[in-house]
Design a protein around this motif. Structure first.
Motif, short mmCIF file in Angstrom:
data_model
loop_
_atom_site.label_atom_id
_atom_site.label_comp_id
_atom_site.label_asym_id
_atom_site.label_seq_id
_atom_site.Cartn_x
_atom_site.Cartn_y
_atom_site.Cartn_z
N GLU A 13 63.82 -50.12 1.43
CA GLU A 13 63.34 -49.22 0.40
C GLU A 13 62.42 -48.16 1.01
O GLU A 13 61.35 -48.49 1.54
N PRO A 14 62.79 -46.88 0.94
CA PRO A 14 61.95 -45.82 1.52
C PRO A 14 60.52 -45.81 0.98
O PRO A 14 59.57 -45.57 1.73
N LEU A 15 60.36 -46.09 -0.32
CA LEU A 15 59.01 -46.11 -0.89
C LEU A 15 58.17 -47.21 -0.28
O LEU A 15 56.99 -47.00 0.07
N GLN A 29 43.47 -49.70 14.93
CA GLN A 29 43.97 -50.66 15.92
C GLN A 29 45.47 -50.89 15.81
O GLN A 29 46.10 -51.41 16.72
N LEU A 30 46.07 -50.50 14.68
CA LEU A 30 47.48 -50.79 14.41
C LEU A 30 48.36 -49.62 14.81
O LEU A 30 48.08 -48.47 14.47
N GLU A 31 49.43 -49.91 15.54
CA GLU A 31 50.40 -48.89 15.96
C GLU A 31 51.79 -49.27 15.45
O GLU A 31 52.31 -50.33 15.79
N VAL A 32 52.38 -48.40 14.64
CA VAL A 32 53.74 -48.62 14.14
C VAL A 32 54.72 -48.11 15.18
O VAL A 32 54.82 -46.91 15.43
N VAL A 33 55.44 -49.03 15.80
CA VAL A 33 56.38 -48.68 16.86
C VAL A 33 57.71 -48.20 16.29
O VAL A 33 58.35 -47.30 16.83
N ALA A 34 58.14 -48.80 15.17
CA ALA A 34 59.42 -48.42 14.57
C ALA A 34 59.43 -48.80 13.09
O ALA A 34 58.77 -49.74 12.67
N VAL A 35 60.18 -48.01 12.31
CA VAL A 35 60.44 -48.32 10.91
C VAL A 35 61.95 -48.48 10.76
O VAL A 35 62.71 -47.56 11.05
N CYS A 36 62.38 -49.67 10.34
CA CYS A 36 63.81 -50.00 10.29
C CYS A 36 64.26 -50.20 8.84
O CYS A 36 63.55 -50.83 8.05
N ALA A 37 65.46 -49.71 8.54
CA ALA A 37 65.98 -49.80 7.18
C ALA A 37 66.79 -51.05 6.93
O ALA A 37 67.16 -51.34 5.79
N LEU A 46 63.19 -56.20 18.04
CA LEU A 46 62.58 -57.52 18.15
C LEU A 46 62.85 -58.18 19.49
O LEU A 46 62.31 -59.24 19.79
N GLN A 47 63.70 -57.57 20.32
CA GLN A 47 63.89 -58.07 21.67
C GLN A 47 62.74 -57.64 22.59
O GLN A 47 62.58 -58.14 23.69
N ASP A 48 61.97 -56.68 22.13
CA ASP A 48 60.83 -56.17 22.89
C ASP A 48 59.65 -57.12 22.74
O ASP A 48 59.10 -57.27 21.65
N LYS A 49 59.28 -57.76 23.82
CA LYS A 49 58.22 -58.76 23.77
C LYS A 49 56.83 -58.14 23.59
O LYS A 49 55.84 -58.84 23.43
N ASN A 50 56.76 -56.80 23.60
CA ASN A 50 55.47 -56.14 23.39
C ASN A 50 55.14 -55.96 21.92
O ASN A 50 54.04 -55.52 21.59
N ILE A 51 56.09 -56.27 21.04
CA ILE A 51 55.83 -56.18 19.61
C ILE A 51 54.98 -57.37 19.18
O ILE A 51 55.32 -58.52 19.45
N ASP A 52 53.87 -57.11 18.51
CA ASP A 52 52.96 -58.18 18.10
C ASP A 52 53.28 -58.74 16.73
O ASP A 52 53.11 -59.94 16.49
N VAL A 53 53.69 -57.89 15.80
CA VAL A 53 53.89 -58.35 14.42
C VAL A 53 55.00 -57.53 13.76
O VAL A 53 55.17 -56.34 14.05
N VAL A 54 55.77 -58.18 12.90
CA VAL A 54 56.80 -57.51 12.12
C VAL A 54 56.51 -57.70 10.64
O VAL A 54 56.23 -58.81 10.19
N PHE A 55 56.52 -56.59 9.90
CA PHE A 55 56.41 -56.63 8.44
C PHE A 55 57.84 -56.61 7.91
O PHE A 55 58.56 -55.61 8.04
N LEU A 56 58.27 -57.73 7.32
CA LEU A 56 59.68 -57.97 7.08
C LEU A 56 59.99 -58.19 5.61
O LEU A 56 59.49 -59.14 4.99
N ASP A 57 60.81 -57.31 5.05
CA ASP A 57 61.30 -57.49 3.69
C ASP A 57 62.29 -58.66 3.67
O ASP A 57 62.91 -58.97 4.68
N ILE A 58 62.45 -59.29 2.53
CA ILE A 58 63.37 -60.43 2.43
C ILE A 58 64.74 -60.00 1.93
O ILE A 58 65.76 -60.20 2.59
N LYS A 59 64.78 -59.37 0.76
CA LYS A 59 66.06 -59.00 0.17
C LYS A 59 66.52 -57.64 0.72
O LYS A 59 66.02 -56.59 0.32
N MET A 60 67.48 -57.70 1.65
CA MET A 60 68.07 -56.51 2.24
C MET A 60 69.57 -56.71 2.32
O MET A 60 70.06 -57.84 2.33
N PRO A 61 70.35 -55.62 2.35
CA PRO A 61 71.81 -55.76 2.40
C PRO A 61 72.30 -56.37 3.71
O PRO A 61 71.65 -56.25 4.74
N LYS A 62 73.44 -57.06 3.65
CA LYS A 62 74.13 -57.67 4.79
C LYS A 62 73.38 -58.87 5.34
O LYS A 62 73.83 -60.00 5.24
#
Length: 251
Positions: A13-15, A29-37, A46-62
């Motif tokens: 959801e873009p919003l 202190q927070l750096e957004v590395v990528a925004v994924c749809a 998520l293969q990048d071991k330098n990522i510290d945290v992911v904000f993850l939606d649950i209901k997404m297509p596919k």
């Protein structure tokens, strides 16, 4: 200056994306590395071991957020962001550190970042819900030397590390094989358990196996033997596994 906490945002959801990005911009202190749809796009990041945290939606297509999480061996800290309350229990079974209900306020988001920072600083531990019977009053599972605490059958079990032969990832569970022949099942992921086990005592030899090094009675370039059981050494783990096993055998 403290190092940046690197994160990615996964939401279709873009919003919702824009709200999280706006909140993140308020925290130096927070750096957004990528925004994924979607989850497929996020998988590569998520293969990048330098990522510290992911904000993850649950209901997404596919592929939904939980399916993405279950497909990974190792991953950063996970904060679920969703409009649905009913997935909360399952989220914490998957060792999410927080569960944010939309719409997400800046204050609630900042509280989550404080929790993330504590985990990264090593002053808290992932997957410790306050309703487990054997937790301390602070809500944390003790981390005694030589002891592993795992969640199994809605309880917290205390295992002596010396009693463990190996761990086996099987479907959506991990089976802990003990010296006494018991098999203890947990829904905690093998990647999470690998981080909890002392590296000098336990060795990841395959995406599905972690072995107690001192329980290995024989090995070659493709397998190790423990208690009469041959366990495959994965190609991606072979170099480090063989080097470690050789060093141990020379002692």
């Amino acid at each position: 200056m403290a190092r940046k906490i690197k994160c990615i945002i996964v939401d279709d959801e873009p919003l919702a994306q824009s709200v999280l990005v706006k909140h993140a911009d308020q925290i130096e202190q927070l750096e957004v590395v990528a925004v994924c749809a979607n989850a497929v796009e996020a998988f590569g990041h998520l293969q990048d071991k330098n990522i510290d945290v992911v904000f993850l939606d649950i209901k997404m297509p596919k592929i939904n957020g939980m399916e993405l999480l279950e497909s990974l061996d190792t991953l950063p800290l996970v904060v679920f962001t969703t409009a649905y309350r009913e997935f909360a229990i399952r989220a914490f079974e998957l060792d999410a550190i927080d569960y944010l209900l939309k719409p997400i306020s800046l204050g609630r988001f900042m509280k989550t970042i404080s929790k993330v920072n504590r985990y990264l600083m090593g002053t808290d531990s992932v997957g410790n819900e306050g309703n487990e019977k054997k937790e301390s009053q602070t809500g944390k599972i003790p981390n005694d030397s030589g002891i592993l605490y795992i969640k199994s059958n809605r309880k917290i079990l205390k295992l002596d590390l010396n009693d463990i032969n190996y761990l086996e990832s099987l479907n959506d569970k991990v089976i802990i094989h003990t010296c006494g022949g018991n098999q203890i099942s947990t829904t905690q992921r093998i990647g999470y358990l690998a981080e909890k086990l002392p590296k000098k005592q336990f060795l990841r030899i395959h995406r599905s196996f972690i072995v107690a090094v001192d329980k290995v009675v024989a090995f070659n370039s493709i397998m190790v033997e423990i208690n009469g059981k041959e366990l495959s050494i994965g190609r991606n783990y072979r170099s480090h596994a063989l080097e470690t096993l050789q060093i141990h055998s020379d002692q």
